[in-house]
Enzyme design. Structure first.
Site, PDB file in Angstrom:
ATOM      1  N   LEU A  64       2.146   9.970  26.528  1.00 65.13           N
ATOM      2  CA  LEU A  64       1.837   9.050  25.259  1.00 65.13           C
ATOM      3  C   LEU A  64       2.670   8.008  24.666  1.00 65.13           C
ATOM      4  CD1 LEU A  64      -0.848  11.223  24.244  1.00 65.13           C
ATOM      5  CD2 LEU A  64      -0.892   9.583  26.046  1.00 65.13           C
ATOM      6  N   PRO A  65       2.607   6.892  24.313  1.00 61.15           N
ATOM      7  CA  PRO A  65       3.790   6.128  23.499  1.00 61.15           C
ATOM      8  C   PRO A  65       4.244   7.049  22.693  1.00 61.15           C
ATOM      9  CG  PRO A  65       1.467   4.858  23.582  1.00 61.15           C
ATOM     10  CD  PRO A  65       1.128   6.174  23.999  1.00 61.15           C
ATOM     11  N   THR A  98       8.498  11.033  23.950  1.00 63.16           N
ATOM     12  CA  THR A  98       9.079  10.418  23.198  1.00 63.16           C
ATOM     13  C   THR A  98       8.902  10.632  21.324  1.00 63.16           C
ATOM     14  OG1 THR A  98      11.311   9.921  24.608  1.00 63.16           O
ATOM     15  CG2 THR A  98      11.200  10.013  22.493  1.00 63.16           C
ATOM     16  N   LYS A 173      17.183  13.903  23.580  1.00 64.17           N
ATOM     17  CA  LYS A 173      16.877  12.967  24.002  1.00 64.17           C
ATOM     18  C   LYS A 173      17.682  11.094  23.166  1.00 64.17           C
ATOM     19  CE  LYS A 173      14.046   9.179  25.604  1.00 64.17           C
ATOM     20  NZ  LYS A 173      13.773   8.989  26.949  1.00 64.17           N
ATOM     21  N   LYS A 248      11.201   2.114  18.346  1.00 62.21           N
ATOM     22  CA  LYS A 248      11.140   3.544  18.012  1.00 62.21           C
ATOM     23  C   LYS A 248      12.335   4.632  18.410  1.00 62.21           C
ATOM     24  CE  LYS A 248       8.859   5.940  21.291  1.00 62.21           C
ATOM     25  NZ  LYS A 248       8.307   7.040  22.161  1.00 62.21           N
TER      26      LYS A 248
HETATM   27  P1  NAD Z   1       3.171   3.006  28.409  1.00 58.31           P
HETATM   28  O1  NAD Z   1       2.778   2.258  26.818  1.00 58.31           O
HETATM   29  O2  NAD Z   1       3.115   2.109  29.251  1.00 58.31           O
HETATM   30  O3  NAD Z   1       2.106   4.026  28.653  1.00 58.31           O
HETATM   31  C1  NAD Z   1       1.557   5.210  27.524  1.00 58.31           C
HETATM   32  C2  NAD Z   1      -0.078   5.364  28.015  1.00 58.31           C
HETATM   33  O4  NAD Z   1      -0.892   6.504  26.872  1.00 58.31           O
HETATM   34  C3  NAD Z   1      -1.028   4.260  28.246  1.00 58.31           C
HETATM   35  O5  NAD Z   1      -1.424   4.030  30.084  1.00 58.31           O
HETATM   36  C4  NAD Z   1      -2.484   4.542  26.762  1.00 58.31           C
HETATM   37  O6  NAD Z   1      -3.403   3.851  27.221  1.00 58.31           O
HETATM   38  C5  NAD Z   1      -2.581   6.399  27.361  1.00 58.31           C
HETATM   39  N1  NAD Z   1      -2.346   6.844  26.392  1.00 58.31           N
HETATM   40  C6  NAD Z   1      -2.807   6.584  24.913  1.00 58.31           C
HETATM   41  N2  NAD Z   1      -3.214   7.367  23.892  1.00 58.31           N
HETATM   42  C7  NAD Z   1      -4.092   7.999  24.929  1.00 58.31           C
HETATM   43  C8  NAD Z   1      -4.307   9.085  24.785  1.00 58.31           C
HETATM   44  N3  NAD Z   1      -5.440   9.907  23.359  1.00 58.31           N
HETATM   45  N4  NAD Z   1      -5.222   9.560  25.809  1.00 58.31           N
HETATM   46  C9  NAD Z   1      -5.005   8.841  27.046  1.00 58.31           C
HETATM   47  N5  NAD Z   1      -4.196   7.989  27.041  1.00 58.31           N
HETATM   48  C10 NAD Z   1      -3.831   7.618  26.142  1.00 58.31           C
HETATM   49  O7  NAD Z   1       3.789   4.339  28.119  1.00 58.31           O
HETATM   50  P2  NAD Z   1       5.229   4.566  28.881  1.00 58.31           P
HETATM   51  O8  NAD Z   1       6.400   3.892  28.931  1.00 58.31           O
HETATM   52  O9  NAD Z   1       4.656   5.453  30.288  1.00 58.31           O
HETATM   53  O10 NAD Z   1       6.363   5.241  28.041  1.00 58.31           O
HETATM   54  C11 NAD Z   1       5.569   6.820  27.410  1.00 58.31           C
HETATM   55  C12 NAD Z   1       6.911   7.681  26.794  1.00 58.31           C
HETATM   56  O11 NAD Z   1       7.681   8.034  27.533  1.00 58.31           O
HETATM   57  C13 NAD Z   1       7.333   7.094  25.302  1.00 58.31           C
HETATM   58  O12 NAD Z   1       7.075   8.331  24.498  1.00 58.31           O
HETATM   59  C14 NAD Z   1       8.307   6.860  25.958  1.00 58.31           C
HETATM   60  O13 NAD Z   1       8.931   6.469  24.885  1.00 58.31           O
HETATM   61  C15 NAD Z   1       8.976   7.901  27.234  1.00 58.31           C
HETATM   62  N6  NAD Z   1       9.271   6.828  27.722  1.00 58.31           N
HETATM   63  C16 NAD Z   1       9.463   5.730  28.315  1.00 58.31           C
HETATM   64  C17 NAD Z   1      10.575   5.180  28.743  1.00 58.31           C
HETATM   65  C18 NAD Z   1       9.925   4.014  29.952  1.00 58.31           C
HETATM   66  O14 NAD Z   1      11.411   3.878  30.601  1.00 58.31           O
HETATM   67  N7  NAD Z   1       8.973   3.165  30.019  1.00 58.31           N
HETATM   68  C19 NAD Z   1      11.677   6.100  29.713  1.00 58.31           C
HETATM   69  C20 NAD Z   1      11.792   7.641  29.096  1.00 58.31           C
HETATM   70  C21 NAD Z   1      10.721   7.663  28.622  1.00 58.31           C
END
Ligand code: NAD
Length: 298
Positions: A64-65, A98, A173, A248
């Protein structure tokens, strides 16, 4: 294994797809309908709530975000019970988002009260690593939980580290991403200085790569458009790791430093740069678009 996957965004979708490719039975849930339909097309089962997705699961994974989403999911919000209360069959719970170590420890403590094994397992490697199944997992939690999680994580990642107890994965991380934010902004700054003084950004990049300024941003994520084929910079900074997510993570580093009275002058500078960049409307662009801040007025 029977796995519930919650959160099918930029990272979660390809991670869940790799679990399917490895032969796991995956049931998915996201608030976005299209994300679930896409995974269903790849062989996943879908559920209409997180609780339903977890009904038969041996392992629950969330991606999740931010902290508020993870707290809301597991502990509940607006008086509604959280997912932990529904996990009476005691699956292993792995949160790969994260978030702050404090939020992680809150959920971990609530999980322990219910007799559940809970791990924080944030990842490094970006969307490319998620798609290729080469993520690095940085895990916090018990040794027994880590060993149980390892085969599942190996379907999505290449390097699986056990950093320590619950929250240790998040600390490691956050340190890594603070360094990444500093390296990316420093790389953008150096490239802008060179170009302002007549250098070709591709030539300068190659020189620095082979010199003492060489770093990950130069090697695989060059922020200057057109220098590296396939980079976010070469596709108008669309997709990738969003500026808002970097801001963030740098905020998490700042909070951690305040709490433990650590000094992070470079990390604070990077946080302000990415926060400013986000405030100027670039939050939904890849974080390497920080290059724009140094090209203003061109
Ligand atoms: P994103 O915003 O693309 O995806 C998050 C998903 O979670 C969305 O599809 C949203 O609809 C869903 N969501 C939110 N609340 C929800 C709930 N209560 N129930 C079900 N689904 C729910 O984010 P992301 O890029 O996939 O990143 C996710 C995590 O990974 C973050 O914490 C980010 O910091 C970390 N991260 C991201 C990257 C990257 O390159 N994007 C790399 C490493 C770590």
């Amino acid at each position: 294994m029977n796995i519930a996957f919650i959160g099918l965004g930029n990272m979660g979708s390809p991670m869940a797809a790799n679990l399917l490719s490895a032969g796991h039975d995956v049931c998915v849930f996201d608030l976005v309908e299209a994300a679930m339909a896409d995974l269903e097309g790849q062989g996943a089962r879908r559920a209409n709530s997180a609780e339903a997705a977890c009904r038969d699961a041996e392992v629950v994974i969330s991606m999740l975000p931010a902290g508020a989403h993870v707290l809301g999911l597991y502990l509940g919000r607006d008086g509604a019970p959280g997912l932990l209360d529904a996990l009476t069959h005691k699956p292993l719970v792995i949160d790969a988002s994260t978030i702050s170590p404090d939020d992680t420890c809150r959920v971990g403590a609530a999980a322990a009260e219910r007799g559940l094994s809970y791990l924080d397992a944030p990842v490094s490697g970006g969307i490319g690593g998620a798609k290729a199944g080469t993520l690095t997992f940085i895990v916090g939690g018990s040794e027994a939980g880590f060993e149980k999680a390892r085969p599942v994580l190996e379907a999505m990642g290449k390097n699986i580290f056990h950093a320590g107890d619950i929250g240790a994965g998040q600390v490691a991380k956050i340190c890594n991403n603070m360094l990444l934010g500093i390296l990316m902004s420093g790389t953008a700054e150096a490239l802008a200085l060179g170009v302002k003084n007549g250098l070709d950004p591709a030539v300068l990049s190659e020189i620095m790569k082979q010199s003492s300024g060489g770093n990950w941003a130069l090697n695989v994520y060059n922020p200057w458009p057109g220098v590296m084929e396939g980079s976010a910079a070469s596709r108008d900074y669309q997709g990738g790791f969003l500026t808002d997510l970097m801001a963030k993570d740098l905020g998490l580093a700042w909070e951690l430093a305040l709490k433990t009275r650590a000094s992070v002058p470079m990390g604070s500078q990077a946080r302000n740069l990415f926060a400013l960049h986000s405030a100027q409307g670039s939050g939904q662009l890849d974080f390497s678009s920080i290059q724009w801040l140094y090209r203003a007025g061109e």
